[in-house]
Scaffold this motif. Structure first.
Motif, PDB file in Angstrom:
ATOM      1  N   ILE A 169       7.444 -24.468  40.680  1.00  0.00           N
ATOM      2  CA  ILE A 169       7.657 -25.898  40.943  1.00  0.00           C
ATOM      3  C   ILE A 169       7.677 -26.164  42.444  1.00  0.00           C
ATOM      4  O   ILE A 169       7.104 -27.152  42.924  1.00  0.00           O
ATOM      5  N   ILE A 170       8.320 -25.251  43.185  1.00  0.00           N
ATOM      6  CA  ILE A 170       8.442 -25.433  44.634  1.00  0.00           C
ATOM      7  C   ILE A 170       7.097 -25.213  45.335  1.00  0.00           C
ATOM      8  O   ILE A 170       6.707 -25.996  46.216  1.00  0.00           O
ATOM      9  N   THR A 171       6.386 -24.157  44.954  1.00  0.00           N
ATOM     10  CA  THR A 171       5.165 -23.779  45.678  1.00  0.00           C
ATOM     11  C   THR A 171       3.891 -24.412  45.125  1.00  0.00           C
ATOM     12  O   THR A 171       2.979 -24.740  45.886  1.00  0.00           O
ATOM     13  N   PHE A 172       3.811 -24.575  43.804  1.00  0.00           N
ATOM     14  CA  PHE A 172       2.573 -25.080  43.186  1.00  0.00           C
ATOM     15  C   PHE A 172       2.744 -26.444  42.521  1.00  0.00           C
ATOM     16  O   PHE A 172       1.809 -26.929  41.909  1.00  0.00           O
ATOM     17  N   ARG A 173       3.963 -27.004  42.614  1.00  0.00           N
ATOM     18  CA  ARG A 173       4.265 -28.263  41.918  1.00  0.00           C
ATOM     19  C   ARG A 173       4.003 -28.144  40.425  1.00  0.00           C
ATOM     20  O   ARG A 173       3.426 -29.037  39.783  1.00  0.00           O
ATOM     21  N   ALA A 174       4.409 -27.027  39.878  1.00  0.00           N
ATOM     22  CA  ALA A 174       4.190 -26.748  38.460  1.00  0.00           C
ATOM     23  C   ALA A 174       5.138 -27.572  37.593  1.00  0.00           C
ATOM     24  O   ALA A 174       6.170 -28.076  38.066  1.00  0.00           O
ATOM     25  N   ASP A 175       4.795 -27.699  36.327  1.00  0.00           N
ATOM     26  CA  ASP A 175       5.645 -28.406  35.370  1.00  0.00           C
ATOM     27  C   ASP A 175       6.802 -27.509  34.951  1.00  0.00           C
ATOM     28  O   ASP A 175       6.650 -26.289  34.818  1.00  0.00           O
ATOM     29  N   PHE A 176       7.949 -28.132  34.719  1.00  0.00           N
ATOM     30  CA  PHE A 176       9.106 -27.359  34.261  1.00  0.00           C
ATOM     31  C   PHE A 176       8.997 -27.102  32.761  1.00  0.00           C
ATOM     32  O   PHE A 176       8.667 -27.999  31.981  1.00  0.00           O
ATOM     33  N   ASN A 177       9.275 -25.855  32.362  1.00  0.00           N
ATOM     34  CA  ASN A 177       9.255 -25.486  30.953  1.00  0.00           C
ATOM     35  C   ASN A 177      10.461 -24.609  30.669  1.00  0.00           C
ATOM     36  O   ASN A 177      10.676 -23.592  31.340  1.00  0.00           O
ATOM     37  N   LEU A 178      11.257 -25.021  29.708  1.00  0.00           N
ATOM     38  CA  LEU A 178      12.455 -24.263  29.354  1.00  0.00           C
ATOM     39  C   LEU A 178      12.084 -23.119  28.416  1.00  0.00           C
ATOM     40  O   LEU A 178      11.644 -23.356  27.287  1.00  0.00           O
TER      41      LEU A 178
END
Length: 250
Positions: A129-138
């Protein structure tokens, strides 16, 4: 006097194995977890997400091989002529010894690796999320992909346990070779049975009726086949491992 099964003896034997192999286990876990983190993190570089199925696919790449290596490490004393006499005279029965090593290499190992891997996977998602702006997945252990990997390991682990107890040199290579030959033999056996019982239905000619019949038969008997091979590679191999231990002890 007949030796009675003792849970205390099993616990003490597990404790002994963990103390003796602590360095090997910790080192293997750290290496696997670091690689797991890198694989999960870099996976998000392409599509900015780490799906549950993707995570447990990566999880299986390290969980299964590390568990097999740990199984071979834990049984190293058994085939070592310089150490097995001390190993075999320990005040523990063959069944207790087998139970202890199976619990250590399957139940305890699975619990520890799963919890640590879940934490590492969550950390990788945060970094994504920090480096690639990825989606959060639990991520969750209560998912079908996770239990499929665990089920696979619980089925094949006894096979490698038997190999670890059978061979004294090149144990991993010989076990993998024997497993490959067995797999090809079962595949050929299944093909022969299929050909004998279905040659008259036009399946090999590509006729639609025959193909439909094959699809229906596969759907009907796939569960039965899974149970059959699960019993062959699971409990039956544990019985063979018990006999191998008993044979060496005599």
């Amino acid at each position: 006097m007949k030796h009675r099964f003792s849970g205390t003896s099993v616990f003490q034997f597990i404790r002994r194995d963990l103390i003796l192999h602590k360095a090997t286990l910790v080192t293997g876990l750290l290496v696997a977890l670091v690689l797991l983190f890198l694989f999960c993190w870099l996976n998000m570089l392409w599509d900015q997400q780490l799906a549950t199925s993707e995570f447990f696919g990566i999880f299986g790449l390290f969980y299964v091989p590390l568990g097999i290596l740990f199984t071979f490490s834990l049984t190293k004393e058994f085939n070592n002529p310089k150490a097995n006499h001390l190993f075999l005279v320990l005040p523990v029965s063959v069944f207790e010894r087998l139970c202890a090593q199976w619990i250590t290499t399957t139940v305890l190992y699975t619990a520890v690796f799963s919890i640590l891997a879940l934490a590492v996977g969550t950390l990788a998602i945060i970094m994504g999320i920090i480096t690639f702006r990825a989606d959060f997945n639990l991520l969750s252990l209560f998912s079908a992909p996770y239990w499929k990997v665990v089920q696979l390991y619980f089925i094949i682990q006894p096979v490698f346990l038997v190999g670890a107890l059978t061979y004294s040199k090149n144990r991993i290579g010989k076990t993998a070779l024997a497993l490959g030959i067995l797999f090809l033999a079962l595949l050929f056996f299944n093909f022969i049975l299929y050909a004998l019982f279905n040659h008259g239905y036009g399946i090999f000619k590509g006729e639609s009726l025959g193909s439909d019949a094959f699809d229906l038969a596969s759907a009907d008997f796939s569960l039965l086949g899974k149970w059959f091979y699960g019993l062959v590679f699971g409990p039956l191999m544990l019985v063979v491992a018990y006999l191998k231990m008993a044979e060496k002890e005599v």
